[in-house]
Design an enzyme around this catalytic site. Structure first.
Site, PDB file in Angstrom:
ATOM      1  N   GLU A 191      18.748  55.565  44.288  1.00  0.00           N
ATOM      2  CA  GLU A 191      17.479  55.455  43.581  1.00  0.00           C
ATOM      3  C   GLU A 191      17.184  53.949  43.597  1.00  0.00           C
ATOM      4  OE1 GLU A 191      15.430  56.962  39.447  1.00  0.00           O
ATOM      5  OE2 GLU A 191      17.394  56.007  39.309  1.00  0.00           O
ATOM      6  N   ASP A 230      22.145  56.440  40.449  1.00  0.00           N
ATOM      7  CA  ASP A 230      21.068  56.204  39.499  1.00  0.00           C
ATOM      8  C   ASP A 230      20.806  54.698  39.368  1.00  0.00           C
ATOM      9  OD1 ASP A 230      19.304  57.195  37.265  1.00  0.00           O
ATOM     10  OD2 ASP A 230      20.674  55.959  36.073  1.00  0.00           O
TER      11      ASP A 230
END
Length: 659
Positions: free
Chosen positions: A369, A333
């Site tokens: 990401e 993330d």
């Protein structure tokens, strides 16, 4: 009774149990440069606390103790100028945690402030000694090649919570996810890997608790080594999680974890403290020149992974999940934080080198990401080549092409062919573009074709939260068509179906690695909420009772078709040797064709065996097919093939074969 055995060892971090001279000992180790003294605090069966002074070797505090059993809770009290010994600190290496703090009011939150001098041991989260024994039998990873990987993003709870085919007691749990019904479903669909939203121990933010909401997604981690217990059907979450992984492996499906190493649940500098801030604030978090937290995650803090301690913590955690839990990969993330070592982003940051060179991580899948909200945070295509990266340019360009008036055929073709403009460098291969149309963050596929605006009112932020640039289209009516009369209702639903099919087939037949959001294959909705991170309810849980069988069959068939197409299974960049780009007349695309924004249609021939017809105009388009005996396989309905089999009329996306 707990007793000091000896000074113990400064490695490994956390705790380690072993037998020495016939005595079971437990070694504890904690890093802190800020402390002038550290106490190990152990709690017995009667919740009585015993505090034992730890010994310092350089900046690691350690101690070996006897009498520590499975189930024993522990924490640390730190002394020093920047510490508060009245606050019990959680081990950053905790393998399990008891207690989630109540932060719903200012008074409750004050118990966890370092400026507060009350003792909070009765309220603080505590680490727990657990057994890690598990019979893996002959478990092996499916080790699916990137070229054959199809990722399926899901939430452990939301996937099975409303599925009546799963025993009620198991719904929403690790065991429920690994139920034979679910495994059979995923195998029938054809996906090769599940990407689980965070399953690390996390807590709910104070502002959510004050509103009576929960962090459903789980991106607010407190203990990265610990399994989230609320998804467990048993009192042994770790063993249950391992059993789930083993079941997936037996079904030939890999397990990828979504992990959060960019920030922690401690949020802003003056917020409640549970762990790293109270242990070694200066080491664990980035600060600006004024000493304030750098908040390039939007979550109140940013972890400093450029330090030896920060990198070691990440590496130890990754190894733990791979070696002890047999997971097959990680999705990071806000992964730009991993490369922030100045704290600007550096594609050659030491953490990237550590990951690349670690023996335990050589065969796992790593997905970034590739952005955060900070200075030069958008880094799509700039990560080390061993990462695959979420490609939001694929999402946006395809949504604009299919749902908006954008007729940029060149942009569509660039994304469909693997986004070589972004990824064809540094020996990277097409699999490194992880293509997606939808994800947990944003509209579902059904909502993407049903809403022009986000509808996040239930989040309690007056609909200000969530992404505004959705590139969606409601096809004439916002949301449900339930109150529409015929024939308008059917017309709107048909247009939405064409759009969904076009987007799904574009995703699943594009060069690169496709990621499908759970539920998109059968028309799941979140009623227009595009930021449902705090909705642990029927807004987010998959609505199996509204299963669209036709859409599921289309998705399943398209995945099966992908597996047959050589150009999508060789992990190579397309060239004139295996692809032809044709206009609607069946002729090679010209400069004028590429620049024509009105047509919104083209033909693609792959390997001289597969013909893909793309028509995003939302009305029937006649195609003159290239020479060959073409047979429609799957795609949009209402196809009309003339008797000479040289012309075909279609809307949306259609795949044909001359096999």
């Amino acid at each position: 009774m707990f007793k000091i055995y000896n000074n113990g060892n400064p490695i490994p971090m956390g705790y380690l149990q072993a037998v020495e001279n016939g005595v079971q000992i437990t070694n504890f180790a904690l890093f802190s440069t800020a402390a002038t003294g550290v106490e190990l605090c152990l709690f017995d069966e009667k919740n009585q606390e015993m505090c034992l002074p730890m010994v310092r070797t350089e900046n690691v505090w350690h101690l070996a103790v006897t009498g520590v059993k499975t189930g024993t809770e522990y924490g640390f009290r730190l002394h020093g100028e920047y510490a508060n010994p009245n606050k019990l600190m959680l081990d950053p290496y905790a393998k399990a945690v008891n207690g989630k703090p109540d932060l719903s009011s200012e008074e409750n939150r004050s118990w966890f402030l370092l400026s507060d001098n009350r003792d909070n041991a009765h309220l603080a989260p505590r680490a727990v000694i657990i057994s890690e024994e598990f019979d893996w039998e002959d478990d092996t990873s499916p080790n699916t090649s990137w070229a054959k990987t199809i990722v399926y993003e899901l939430h452990v709870k939301g996937f099975s919570q409303l599925n009546e085919k799963i025993p009620e007691a198991l719904r929403g749990t690790y065991t429920g996810l690994a139920h034979s019904v679910n495994l059979a479903y995923l195998k029938e669909l054809g996906v090769t890997a599940v990407e689980l939203l965070p399953v690390n121990f996390h807590i709910n933010e104070p502002h959510l608790q004050a509103r009576g909401l929960q962090n459903y997604w789980g991106y607010n981690p407190l203990a990265m080594f610990a399994v989230e217990p609320k998804y467990a059907a048993t009192n042994n979450p770790l063993a249950e999680f391992k059993a789930m992984v083993k079941a997936f492996h037996k079904a030939g499906i890999e397990v990828i974890l979504d992990v959060v190493f960019n920030h922690s649940a401690e949020s802003e500098q003056t917020y409640p403290t549970f762990c790293q801030r109270g242990i070694d604030d200066q080491t664990y978090y980035w600060r600006n020149d004024q000493g304030r937290y750098i908040n390039w995650t939007g979550c109140g803090n940013m972890l400093n992974l450029s330090s030896d301690v920060g990198r070691k913590w990440v590496m130890d955690c990754l190894r733990y999940w791979v070696e002890q839990c047999h997971v097959d990969g990680f999705r990071f993330d806000l992964a730009s934080v991993l490369g922030r070592d100045k704290p600007d982003f550096n594609a050659r940051a030491q953490l990237f080198a550590d990951i690349q060179n670690d023996p335990s991580l050589q065969n796992v899948k790593l997905i970034a990401e590739p952005w955060d909200i900070g200075h030069y945070g958008y880094q799509v295509g700039n990560f080390p080549s061993y990462f695959a990266e979420w490609n939001d340019r694929f999402r946006d360009d395809l949504c604009r092409f299919w749902l908006w008036k954008s007729g940029k055929i060149g942009a569509f073709a660039e994304r469909f062919a693997g986004s070589s403009d972004l990824f064809k460098k540094n020996d990277r291969l097409p699999h490194t573009t992880l293509n997606f149309i939808t994800a947990h963050d944003g509209f579902t596929l059904k909502d993407l074709v049903s809403y022009n605006q986000k509808h996040n009112e239930a989040n309690g932020e007056e609909n200000r939260d969530g992404r505004n640039e959705n590139y969606s289209y409601n096809h004439g009516i916002e949301g449900s068509t339930e109150n529409l009369a015929e024939p308008q209702k059917s017309a709107v639903e048909n247009d939405r179906t064409f759009a969904q099919v076009g987007l799904l087939m574009s995703l699943l037949l594009a060069n690169g690695t496709p990621m499908l959001l759970a539920g998109d294959e059968f028309g799941n909705t979140q009623y227009g909420n595009n930021n449902a991170y705090c909705q642990d309810n029927e807004i987010t849980w998959l609505k199996w009772a509204e299963f669209n069988t036709a859409l599921f069959e289309l998705t399943k068939q398209t995945i099966a078709l992908r597996k047959r197409m050589g150009s999508l299974n060789r992990d190579q960049w397309w060239s004139g040797e295996n692809v032809q780009w044709l206009n609607i007349e069946g002729e090679p695309m010209t400069v004028e064709d590429w620049q024509n924004r009105e047509t919104k249609a083209l033909q693609i021939v792959l390997d001289n065996r597969w013909l893909l017809l793309i028509n995003a105009k939302a009305k029937s388009q006649a195609f003159c097919l290239p020479v060959g005996e073409w047979t429609p396989l799957n795609g949009t309905h209402h196809l009309t093939l003339n008797t000479r089999q040289t012309e075909l009329r279609t809307m949306g996306f259609c795949a044909l074969s001359n096999e």
